[in-house]
Design a protein around this motif. Structure first.
Motif, PDB file in Angstrom:
ATOM      1  N   LEU A 155      55.471   6.013  49.000  1.00 36.59           N
ATOM      2  CA  LEU A 155      56.658   6.865  48.992  1.00 36.59           C
ATOM      3  C   LEU A 155      57.634   6.353  50.034  1.00 36.59           C
ATOM      4  CD1 LEU A 155      58.321   9.565  48.546  1.00 36.59           C
ATOM      5  CD2 LEU A 155      56.914  10.502  50.420  1.00 36.59           C
ATOM      6  N   TYR A 156      58.921   6.252  49.655  1.00 35.05           N
ATOM      7  CA  TYR A 156      59.978   6.078  50.650  1.00 35.05           C
ATOM      8  C   TYR A 156      60.891   7.287  50.543  1.00 35.05           C
ATOM      9  CZ  TYR A 156      63.737   4.658  53.556  1.00 35.05           C
ATOM     10  OH  TYR A 156      64.662   4.652  54.577  1.00 35.05           O
ATOM     11  N   PHE A 157      61.021   7.996  51.656  1.00 34.43           N
ATOM     12  CA  PHE A 157      61.797   9.243  51.712  1.00 34.43           C
ATOM     13  C   PHE A 157      62.713   9.219  52.921  1.00 34.43           C
ATOM     14  CE2 PHE A 157      61.843  13.660  53.524  1.00 34.43           C
ATOM     15  CZ  PHE A 157      62.746  14.210  52.620  1.00 34.43           C
ATOM     16  N   ALA A 158      63.978   9.538  52.721  1.00 33.29           N
ATOM     17  CA  ALA A 158      64.923   9.704  53.832  1.00 33.29           C
ATOM     18  C   ALA A 158      65.825  10.882  53.513  1.00 33.29           C
ATOM     19  CB  ALA A 158      65.758   8.434  54.033  1.00 33.29           C
ATOM     20  N   ASP A 159      66.144  11.671  54.535  1.00 31.79           N
ATOM     21  CA  ASP A 159      67.004  12.830  54.308  1.00 31.79           C
ATOM     22  C   ASP A 159      67.612  13.275  55.628  1.00 31.79           C
ATOM     23  OD1 ASP A 159      68.303  14.887  52.952  1.00 31.79           O
ATOM     24  OD2 ASP A 159      66.512  15.444  51.828  1.00 31.79           O
ATOM     25  N   GLY A 160      68.530  14.231  55.525  1.00 28.90           N
ATOM     26  CA  GLY A 160      69.075  14.825  56.734  1.00 28.90           C
ATOM     27  C   GLY A 160      67.984  15.494  57.543  1.00 28.90           C
ATOM     28  N   HIS A 161      68.146  15.480  58.851  1.00 37.91           N
ATOM     29  CA  HIS A 161      67.120  16.021  59.750  1.00 37.91           C
ATOM     30  C   HIS A 161      67.226  17.543  59.805  1.00 37.91           C
ATOM     31  CE1 HIS A 161      64.521  16.380  63.225  1.00 37.91           C
ATOM     32  NE2 HIS A 161      64.364  15.070  63.270  1.00 37.91           N
ATOM     33  N   PRO A 162      66.103  18.259  59.653  1.00 35.46           N
ATOM     34  CA  PRO A 162      66.197  19.726  59.690  1.00 35.46           C
ATOM     35  C   PRO A 162      66.725  20.271  61.009  1.00 35.46           C
ATOM     36  CG  PRO A 162      63.903  19.001  59.690  1.00 35.46           C
ATOM     37  CD  PRO A 162      64.733  17.804  59.380  1.00 35.46           C
ATOM     38  N   SER A 163      66.557  19.549  62.105  1.00 33.52           N
ATOM     39  CA  SER A 163      67.124  20.042  63.366  1.00 33.52           C
ATOM     40  C   SER A 163      68.642  20.032  63.333  1.00 33.52           C
ATOM     41  CB  SER A 163      66.610  19.215  64.544  1.00 33.52           C
ATOM     42  OG  SER A 163      67.136  17.899  64.522  1.00 33.52           O
ATOM     43  N   ALA A 164      69.235  19.143  62.536  1.00 34.63           N
ATOM     44  CA  ALA A 164      70.691  19.138  62.383  1.00 34.63           C
ATOM     45  C   ALA A 164      71.160  20.230  61.434  1.00 34.63           C
ATOM     46  CB  ALA A 164      71.170  17.771  61.883  1.00 34.63           C
ATOM     47  N   PHE A 165      70.312  20.587  60.472  1.00 33.44           N
ATOM     48  CA  PHE A 165      70.719  21.566  59.470  1.00 33.44           C
ATOM     49  C   PHE A 165      70.774  22.992  59.996  1.00 33.44           C
ATOM     50  CE2 PHE A 165      69.111  18.693  55.825  1.00 33.44           C
ATOM     51  CZ  PHE A 165      70.336  18.039  55.783  1.00 33.44           C
ATOM     52  N   VAL A 166      70.354  23.222  61.243  1.00 34.77           N
ATOM     53  CA  VAL A 166      70.529  24.568  61.812  1.00 34.77           C
ATOM     54  C   VAL A 166      71.972  24.804  62.248  1.00 34.77           C
ATOM     55  CG1 VAL A 166      68.134  24.581  62.619  1.00 34.77           C
ATOM     56  CG2 VAL A 166      69.960  23.975  64.221  1.00 34.77           C
ATOM     57  N   PHE A 167      72.795  23.750  62.278  1.00 33.06           N
ATOM     58  CA  PHE A 167      74.173  23.838  62.760  1.00 33.06           C
ATOM     59  C   PHE A 167      75.170  23.754  61.613  1.00 33.06           C
ATOM     60  CE2 PHE A 167      71.734  22.000  66.273  1.00 33.06           C
ATOM     61  CZ  PHE A 167      72.081  22.841  67.315  1.00 33.06           C
ATOM     62  N   ASP A 168      76.387  24.211  61.885  1.00 33.87           N
ATOM     63  CA  ASP A 168      77.458  24.096  60.904  1.00 33.87           C
ATOM     64  C   ASP A 168      78.797  24.252  61.616  1.00 33.87           C
ATOM     65  OD1 ASP A 168      78.511  23.682  58.397  1.00 33.87           O
ATOM     66  OD2 ASP A 168      78.399  25.780  57.792  1.00 33.87           O
ATOM     67  N   GLY A 169      79.833  23.747  60.965  1.00 29.98           N
ATOM     68  CA  GLY A 169      81.185  23.997  61.436  1.00 29.98           C
ATOM     69  C   GLY A 169      81.591  23.193  62.641  1.00 29.98           C
TER      70      GLY A 169
END
Length: 285
Positions: free
Chosen positions: A164-178
């Protein structure tokens, strides 16, 4: 919240949103496909380096399953490298465009595209233990309510020893917005650990800031690192590599800036990782 993985409002809303995005993305500069037409590819630097590490001698005769492939630009990039590829996506307009592009490039003999909800993949693509590589990157698991089943599907399709090769946005970044924080930094918006979906009304599109999406309602899930890595291990995969990066191939926050080769990163301090990648291998059964 109990979710029917085969259907329901979450799937209908998300599919309508992505169906509408397809012509926007096809027409955008963000998804420039001229490298594909030259026989090259459009993989971002992180995924490109990851694939190169896995296949230093090239991808000829490598069989690839690309999950949540959108309209297939990355799938066809792998085909241009010599791989035999199957791309799967739940959006009919996306799959139709992927098939059209494969024919235009003359690789439709080894690039096949399947329209399916990911959770139906084993029923519509009954090819267990047949792939050398399952590839899935960027904006994928956040649309899925259940990563344990996602991981089991990956394991089901991989040959023993397949990867498997998997890459995605980091969940620690997804707690933020704006951009309401000091210096235009994003602010806390979403909890890191939350089994419930965030049901959002957002008409914007990352590929074209001037477009307003009519089907603006989406359902998105946060999947912490421990949940993702644990799901892969529980499904019978060995984690070979894990890395974090401070770049992503889209402008994740208004404050992030272009850093070259289509990537965006923090303007100065590395506040937190913006993305991560995982390589895992299917164990012998």
């Amino acid at each position: 919240m109990d979710v029917d993985l085969r259907g329901g409002d979450w799937l209908d809303d998300n599919r309508a949103n992505w169906d509408e995005r397809v012509p926007v993305h096809v027409a955008s500069e963000f998804y420039d496909r001229s490298p594909l037409r030259r026989g090259d590819g459009v993989l971002d630097p992180i995924a490109r380096a990851g694939v190169d590490r896995l296949f230093p001698n090239g991808m000829r005769d490598v069989r690839v399953l690309h999950l949540q492939c959108h309209f297939g630009s990355d799938t066809l990039s792998l085909a241009n490298r010599g791989a035999s590829v199957v791309g799967l996506d739940f959006s009919r307009p996306a799959v139709e465009e992927a098939r059209r592009m494969a024919a235009e490039l003359g690789v439709d003999d080894r690039a096949r595209f399947v329209e399916a909800n990911l959770y139906d993949a084993r029923h519509l693509l009954p090819e267990p233990e047949s792939f050398d590589l399952v590839f899935t990157t960027w904006g994928t698991i956040g649309w899925l309510p259940d990563v344990a089943e996602w991981a089991r599907i990956i394991a089901w399709f991989l040959k023993p020893g397949g990867r498997l090769y998997f890459a995605d946005g980091h969940p620690s970044a997804f707690v933020f917005d704006g951009d309401g924080g000091p210096g235009g930094l994003p602010v806390f918006q979403f909890p890191y650990s939350n089994p419930e979906p965030d049901v959002l009304e957002d008409a914007s599109d990352y590929a074209d800031r001037d477009v307003a999406i009519s089907n603006a309602r989406t359902w998105e899930w946060m999947h912490p690192l421990a949940e993702v890595l644990g799901a892969l291990r529980d499904a019978g995969l060995s984690i070979d590599a894990f890395d974090e990066h401070y770049q992503v191939p889209w402008q994740i926050f208004p404050v992030t800036v272009p850093v070259g080769d289509g990537m965006f990163g923090w303007p100065s301090e590395r506040w937190l990782p913006l993305s991560y990648e995982v390589v895992a291998t299917a164990r012998q059964r």
